[in-house]
Design an enzyme around this catalytic site. Structure first.
Site, mmCIF file in Angstrom:
data_model
loop_
_atom_site.group_PDB
_atom_site.id
_atom_site.type_symbol
_atom_site.label_atom_id
_atom_site.label_comp_id
_atom_site.label_asym_id
_atom_site.label_seq_id
_atom_site.Cartn_x
_atom_site.Cartn_y
_atom_site.Cartn_z
ATOM 1 N N LYS A 22 0.835 -1.208 0.000
ATOM 2 C CA LYS A 22 0.000 0.000 0.000
ATOM 3 C C LYS A 22 0.863 1.249 0.000
ATOM 4 C CE LYS A 22 -1.561 1.648 4.056
ATOM 5 N NZ LYS A 22 -1.391 3.027 4.481
ATOM 6 N N ASN A 23 1.832 1.294 0.918
ATOM 7 C CA ASN A 23 2.577 2.544 1.092
ATOM 8 C C ASN A 23 3.569 2.821 -0.033
ATOM 9 O OD1 ASN A 23 1.078 3.162 3.277
ATOM 10 N ND2 ASN A 23 2.616 2.576 4.803
ATOM 11 N N ARG A 92 -4.383 10.835 4.281
ATOM 12 C CA ARG A 92 -3.309 11.820 4.464
ATOM 13 C C ARG A 92 -2.249 11.758 3.382
ATOM 14 N NH1 ARG A 92 -2.051 14.130 9.025
ATOM 15 N NH2 ARG A 92 0.061 14.112 8.213
ATOM 16 N N CYS A 116 -4.534 12.978 12.995
ATOM 17 C CA CYS A 116 -5.229 11.707 12.816
ATOM 18 C C CYS A 116 -5.079 10.899 14.087
ATOM 19 C CB CYS A 116 -4.703 10.959 11.599
ATOM 20 S SG CYS A 116 -3.107 10.222 11.846
ATOM 21 N N ARG A 121 0.844 14.677 13.355
ATOM 22 C CA ARG A 121 1.405 14.470 12.025
ATOM 23 C C ARG A 121 1.486 15.734 11.164
ATOM 24 N NH1 ARG A 121 -0.966 9.016 9.594
ATOM 25 N NH2 ARG A 121 0.986 8.994 8.438
ATOM 26 N N PRO A 122 2.304 16.686 11.567
ATOM 27 C CA PRO A 122 2.459 17.905 10.769
ATOM 28 C C PRO A 122 3.171 17.616 9.444
ATOM 29 C CG PRO A 122 4.046 17.871 12.572
ATOM 30 C CD PRO A 122 3.171 16.673 12.754
ATOM 31 N N ILE A 123 3.151 18.600 8.525
ATOM 32 C CA ILE A 123 3.866 18.430 7.247
ATOM 33 C C ILE A 123 4.913 19.536 7.085
ATOM 34 C CG2 ILE A 123 2.059 17.164 6.015
ATOM 35 C CD1 ILE A 123 1.417 19.984 4.689
ATOM 36 N N ASP A 124 5.327 20.118 8.230
ATOM 37 C CA ASP A 124 6.289 21.225 8.170
ATOM 38 C C ASP A 124 7.580 20.849 7.446
ATOM 39 O OD1 ASP A 124 6.564 19.472 10.359
ATOM 40 O OD2 ASP A 124 7.879 20.866 11.406
ATOM 41 N N ASP A 304 4.661 0.548 12.104
ATOM 42 C CA ASP A 304 3.454 -0.058 11.527
ATOM 43 C C ASP A 304 3.260 -1.522 11.936
ATOM 44 O OD1 ASP A 304 2.946 2.339 10.323
ATOM 45 O OD2 ASP A 304 3.535 1.729 8.305
ATOM 46 N N VAL A 326 8.109 6.840 16.976
ATOM 47 C CA VAL A 326 7.809 7.545 15.723
ATOM 48 C C VAL A 326 6.574 8.446 15.855
ATOM 49 C CG1 VAL A 326 7.335 7.267 13.250
ATOM 50 C CG2 VAL A 326 8.896 5.686 14.398
ATOM 51 N N ARG A 397 -8.701 -0.297 4.540
ATOM 52 C CA ARG A 397 -7.880 0.763 3.926
ATOM 53 C C ARG A 397 -6.523 0.209 3.520
ATOM 54 N NH1 ARG A 397 -7.383 6.219 7.084
ATOM 55 N NH2 ARG A 397 -6.023 6.414 5.287
HETATM 56 C C1 EPZ Z 1 4.462 6.926 6.435
HETATM 57 O O1 EPZ Z 1 3.758 8.023 6.997
HETATM 58 C C2 EPZ Z 1 3.475 5.793 6.313
HETATM 59 N N1 EPZ Z 1 2.363 6.209 5.466
HETATM 60 C C3 EPZ Z 1 2.961 5.386 7.693
HETATM 61 O O2 EPZ Z 1 2.132 4.263 7.531
HETATM 62 C C4 EPZ Z 1 4.151 5.007 8.569
HETATM 63 O O3 EPZ Z 1 3.680 4.743 9.869
HETATM 64 C C5 EPZ Z 1 5.173 6.153 8.602
HETATM 65 O O4 EPZ Z 1 5.554 6.508 7.253
HETATM 66 C C6 EPZ Z 1 6.430 5.813 9.373
HETATM 67 O O5 EPZ Z 1 7.016 4.652 8.854
HETATM 68 C C7 EPZ Z 1 2.471 6.107 4.163
HETATM 69 O O6 EPZ Z 1 3.498 5.719 3.632
HETATM 70 C C8 EPZ Z 1 1.277 6.491 3.369
HETATM 71 P P1 EPZ Z 1 6.676 10.261 8.521
HETATM 72 P P2 EPZ Z 1 4.391 9.480 6.980
HETATM 73 O O7 EPZ Z 1 6.650 11.494 7.736
HETATM 74 O O8 EPZ Z 1 5.125 9.669 5.722
HETATM 75 C C9 EPZ Z 1 6.699 13.529 12.012
HETATM 76 C C10 EPZ Z 1 0.253 2.910 7.966
HETATM 77 O O9 EPZ Z 1 -0.297 2.383 8.954
HETATM 78 N N2 EPZ Z 1 6.716 14.537 10.930
HETATM 79 O O10 EPZ Z 1 7.898 9.394 8.461
HETATM 80 O O11 EPZ Z 1 3.322 10.432 7.339
HETATM 81 C C11 EPZ Z 1 5.358 12.816 12.072
HETATM 82 O O12 EPZ Z 1 4.405 13.557 12.758
HETATM 83 C C12 EPZ Z 1 0.779 4.303 8.021
HETATM 84 O O13 EPZ Z 1 0.332 2.342 6.861
HETATM 85 C C13 EPZ Z 1 6.838 15.871 11.257
HETATM 86 O O14 EPZ Z 1 6.937 16.247 12.418
HETATM 87 O O15 EPZ Z 1 5.405 9.346 8.198
HETATM 88 C C14 EPZ Z 1 5.712 11.524 12.741
HETATM 89 O O16 EPZ Z 1 5.750 11.675 14.119
HETATM 90 C C15 EPZ Z 1 0.419 5.083 9.200
HETATM 91 N N3 EPZ Z 1 6.808 16.795 10.231
HETATM 92 C C16 EPZ Z 1 7.127 11.258 12.215
HETATM 93 O O17 EPZ Z 1 7.617 12.498 11.735
HETATM 94 C C17 EPZ Z 1 6.706 16.424 8.926
HETATM 95 O O18 EPZ Z 1 6.694 17.302 8.053
HETATM 96 C C18 EPZ Z 1 7.195 10.237 11.085
HETATM 97 O O19 EPZ Z 1 6.364 10.640 10.012
HETATM 98 C C19 EPZ Z 1 6.597 15.068 8.604
HETATM 99 C C20 EPZ Z 1 6.607 14.123 9.640
#
Ligand code: EPZ
Length: 416
Positions: A22-23, A92, A116, A121-124, A304, A326, A397
């Site tokens: 999926k991811n 997301r 969520c 989960r910010p996107i900063d 995950d 994480v 999902r």
């Molecule tokens: C991906 O999410 C996966 N989703 C998640 O899978 C997975 O848990 C995660 O990576 C970690 O492995 C998809 O691939 C669609 P991150 P992502 O950016 O990209 C913080 C599942 O169950 N962060 O590595 O959103 C964030 O809040 C899902 O399949 C910031 O602070 O993960 C988190 O605490 C759920 N600012 C950490 O980093 C940012 O701009 C990791 O997030 C981006 C992230």
């Protein structure tokens, strides 16, 4: 609304194939926006999240056609550059269309995803990367408004090895002018899969899978054909399903190396795990022991699989300390596991699980997110009596035909 019913106590036995990841699939679909024309993807799992990604691509003017596991996407110049709130709030990962739209068309308006169940989960970090590449980014009325001429190569150093941030920056950099380096890049297998696909499209990316990725921007990309890698989280979930029932399960069509951290923990706990090139077999008798586990970015133990591994630990002999580094709120399954008789004390990001080898009993429980639902199904497989899991749409999902796969291994499971 669908519920799932599991009657525990059956030993699972047999072979089951992993589906496409999926991811990985979601990002590959969004990457197709980087080149007009027909893209072909194989091994695309049939999941609600993939449908949501297709709906978003269609809202932008693409035509998507599925033939079994093959998905053809005809990418045309977008009718709009907006990813609407209604689509982004459902999934997301939709934020991953920002990089491709901005790089190819110099603009994008993408709804902010919001928080969520597993954290804020910010996107900063995504936005900082695009700003470093010269984009003008404004946040207005719940949307990211991004504009740029041609993006410019930049040096990006992520504070945290963000998966989505790395993917978005990497996609954006493919069409930028000059070289981009991404340091402290995430190293997940899905990032390597995305880089492989982008390189087939004509991108020049090296280092994906390591902590420094280098992207030399090119003028244009072309459509390509690609097979999605196997889903390592589904693989791990099925391995735990075999293990928790004291059964013997072989997951085929998977990449054992991608579940290495889980294999090590399962062996430490007392299970036997063997693997070939693309299959992995787990078996064990009752009496596995509690082991500690800490989640962290790849190649460490994946967040995950934390909920599913915790389900296994609830029936281990001894105590296990589960630490989630994480996400800040990824223990929502704990209160539901307690309803099944588990003995767990959660404190912030640490949960102490005191194993009760014969302790779980079936009960009605509620799924809160994708991996939490999987952990409840796993716990249901070993709980005495019947476990009914509501809000099972979370499972759909991200897991393709989960109950059929488990039934094929001998589980007593169904939907109501
Ligand atoms: C991906 O999410 C996966 N989703 C998640 O899978 C997975 O848990 C995660 O990576 C970690 O492995 C998809 O691939 C669609 P991150 P992502 O950016 O990209 C913080 C599942 O169950 N962060 O590595 O959103 C964030 O809040 C899902 O399949 C910031 O602070 O993960 C988190 O605490 C759920 N600012 C950490 O980093 C940012 O701009 C990791 O997030 C981006 C992230």
């Amino acid at each position: 609304m669908d519920k799932m019913t599991v009657r525990g106590g059956k030993r699972l036995k047999g072979e089951v194939a992993a589906s496409g990841a999926k991811n990985s699939a979601l990002k590959l679909l969004f990457a197709s926006l980087l080149a007009e024309g027909e893209h072909v993807f194989h091994n695309v799992p049939e999941l609600k999240d993939v449908e949501s990604a297709m709906a978003l691509l269609e809202s932008l003017g693409c035509a998507c056609r599925r033939e079994g596991k093959t998905l053809r996407i005809h990418v045309k110049a977008p009718k709009t550059y907006e990813a609407h709130y209604d689509l982004v709030r459902k999934m997301r990962a939709s934020i991953l269309c920002l990089g491709p739209l901005l790089a190819k068309y110099g603009q994008a308006q993408v709804s902010l995803p919001g928080g969520c169940a597993i954290g804020t989960r910010p996107i900063d970090l995504h936005l900082a990367a695009f700003r470093a590449m010269g984009a003008d980014i404004q946040l207005r009325e719940g949307y990211v408004h991004a504009e740029a001429g041609r993006l410019k190569g930049a040096s990006i150093l992520f504070e945290f090895a963000t998966v989505g941030g790395t993917e978005n920056a990497m996609m954006g950099a493919t069409l930028a002018e000059g070289v981009t380096t991404i340091e402290n890049a995430a190293k997940e297998p899905e990032i390597v899969d995305l880089a492989n696909y982008l390189n087939k499209m004509g991108a020049r990316i090296t280092g994906a899978g390591s902590s420094i990725i280098r992207v030399e921007g090119v003028e244009r990309l072309r459509p390509a054909e690609h097979t999605v890698i196997p889903d390592r989280i589904e693989t791990g979930t099925l391995m735990i399903a075999g293990a928790i029932t004291g059964g013997e399960v072989t997951v085929t069509r998977c990449v054992p190396l991608d579940v290495d951290a889980l294999i090590l923990k399962m062996r430490e706990s007392g299970f036997k795990v063997e693997h070939g090139k693309d299959s992995v077999t787990v078996w064990g008798e009752k009496g596995w022991k509690g082991v500690d586990v800490t989640t962290a970015p790849h190649p460490a133990f994946p967040t995950d699989l934390q909920a599913q591994f915790m389900a296994l630990m609830t029936v281990a002999e001894g105590t296990s300390v589960v630490t989630e580094t994480v996400f800040e709120n990824r223990f929502m399954h704990v209160t539901e596991l307690l309803r099944l008789g588990a003995d767990i004390t959660p404190k912030a990001r640490v949960a102490v699980v005191r194993g009760r080898p014969d302790g779980l009993q079936g009960a009605p429980v509620m799924a809160t997110d994708l991996r939490a639902s999987a952990s409840l199904v796993l716990a249901g497989l070993i709980a005495k009596g019947e476990t009914t899991i509501s809000r099972i749409y979370h499972l759909d999902r991200g897991y393709e035909r989960m109950e059929e796969k488990l039934k094929g291994l001998g589980a007593d499971i169904g939907r109501v």
